[in-house]
Enzyme design. Structure first.
Site, PDB file in Angstrom:
ATOM      1  N   TYR A   1       0.908  -1.294  -0.208  1.00  0.00           N
ATOM      2  CA  TYR A   1       0.250  -0.062  -0.136  1.00  0.00           C
ATOM      3  C   TYR A   1       0.881   1.648   0.426  1.00  0.00           C
ATOM      4  CZ  TYR A   1       0.248  -1.001   5.072  1.00  0.00           C
ATOM      5  OH  TYR A   1       0.885  -1.760   5.955  1.00  0.00           O
TER       6      TYR A   1
ATOM      7  N   LYS B   1     -12.538  16.265  -2.869  1.00  0.00           N
ATOM      8  CA  LYS B   1     -12.492  17.729  -4.070  1.00  0.00           C
ATOM      9  C   LYS B   1     -13.041  18.582  -2.467  1.00  0.00           C
ATOM     10  CE  LYS B   1     -11.580  20.520  -7.327  1.00  0.00           C
ATOM     11  NZ  LYS B   1     -12.013  20.418  -8.732  1.00  0.00           N
TER      12      LYS B   1
HETATM   13  N1  LIG Z   1     -18.829  15.904 -11.991  1.00  0.00           N
HETATM   14  C1  LIG Z   1     -18.244  17.013 -11.603  1.00  0.00           C
HETATM   15  N2  LIG Z   1     -18.328  18.212 -11.509  1.00  0.00           N
HETATM   16  C2  LIG Z   1     -17.400  19.278 -11.387  1.00  0.00           C
HETATM   17  C3  LIG Z   1     -15.766  18.057 -11.081  1.00  0.00           C
HETATM   18  C4  LIG Z   1     -15.618  17.257 -11.400  1.00  0.00           C
HETATM   19  O1  LIG Z   1     -14.499  17.366 -11.511  1.00  0.00           O
HETATM   20  N3  LIG Z   1     -16.921  16.704 -11.634  1.00  0.00           N
HETATM   21  N4  LIG Z   1     -15.806  19.338 -11.038  1.00  0.00           N
HETATM   22  C5  LIG Z   1     -16.036  21.520 -10.606  1.00  0.00           C
HETATM   23  C6  LIG Z   1     -14.817  22.422 -10.372  1.00  0.00           C
HETATM   24  O2  LIG Z   1     -13.425  21.926 -10.793  1.00  0.00           O
HETATM   25  C7  LIG Z   1     -15.733  22.950  -8.766  1.00  0.00           C
HETATM   26  O3  LIG Z   1     -14.319  22.146  -8.062  1.00  0.00           O
HETATM   27  C8  LIG Z   1     -16.085  23.807  -8.944  1.00  0.00           C
HETATM   28  O4  LIG Z   1     -16.522  24.468  -9.783  1.00  0.00           O
HETATM   29  C9  LIG Z   1     -17.744  21.227 -11.075  1.00  0.00           C
HETATM   30  N5  LIG Z   1     -18.164  20.336 -10.863  1.00  0.00           N
END
Ligand SMILES: Nc1nc2c(c(=O)[nH]1)N=C([C@H](O)[C@@H](O)CO)CN2
Length: 119
Positions: A53, A100
Site C-alpha cells: 500500500y 475535493k
Molecule cells: N462531476 C464533476 N463535477 C464538477 C467537477 C468535477 O471534477 N466533476 N469539477 C468542477 C469544478 O472544477 C469544481 O471543483 C468547482 O466548481 C465542477 N463540477
C-alpha cells in the site's frame, strides 16, 4: 474477497474546470480499496506476495503531481487503471474515491467513487 486499502490519502493536484483552478495545486483526499487474496501473504509474511500500500500511495501522489485534468473523474479513472496495470494480477479489482474539499464552499466535500475490475 479480502481488501488492502488506503484511507484519507492527502495529495495535491492542479485540477478543475475553472481558470483559477488551473494556476495552483489544490488539496484532494483519496481512498483506495484493492481486492486481493490476503491468505497467501498472510502465510508467507512477505510484502512482495501482496500489494504494497505504501508503493500504491506513492504512485498515486506522483500521478496527481504530473496530472492536469479538468475532472476528478479522469484522475480517479487514471489512478484505477495505473493500479491494475502496475500492481499486477494480485489486485483483481480496485475502488478509487477522490474527494475535493474546496469544490463547493458550503459543502465539506464533493467527490467521485469508481470501481474497476481486471478485464
Ligand atoms: N462531476 C464533476 N463535477 C464538477 C467537477 C468535477 O471534477 N466533476 N469539477 C468542477 C469544478 O472544477 C469544481 O471543483 C468547482 O466548481 C465542477 N463540477
Amino acid at each position: 474477497m479480502d481488501r488492502v486499502f488506503i484511507e484519507g490519502l492527502d495529495i495535491e493536484a492542479i485540477i478543475g474546470v475553472h481558470e483559477l483552478e488551473r494556476t495552483a495545486a489544490q488539496p484532494l483526499v483519496v481512498d483506495v480499496g484493492m481486492a486481493v487474496d490476503a491468505s497467501v501473504p498472510a502465510r508467507s509474511d512477505a510484502v512482495d506476495e501482496t500489494v504494497d500500500y505504501a508503493a500504491v500511495a506513492e504512485a498515486i501522489g506522483e500521478l496527481a503531481e504530473k496530472s492536469r485534468y479538468q475532472l476528478i473523474e479522469t484522475l480517479a479513472e487514471e489512478a484505477a487503471a495505473m493500479i491494475l496495470e502496475r500492481f499486477g494480477p494480485k489486485v483483481t479489482a480496485v475502488t478509487v474515491r477522490v474527494r475535493k474539499p474546496r469544490a463547493i464552499p458550503n459543502a465539506r466535500n464533493a467527490g467521485v467513487e469508481i470501481t474497476r475490475s481486471r478485464a
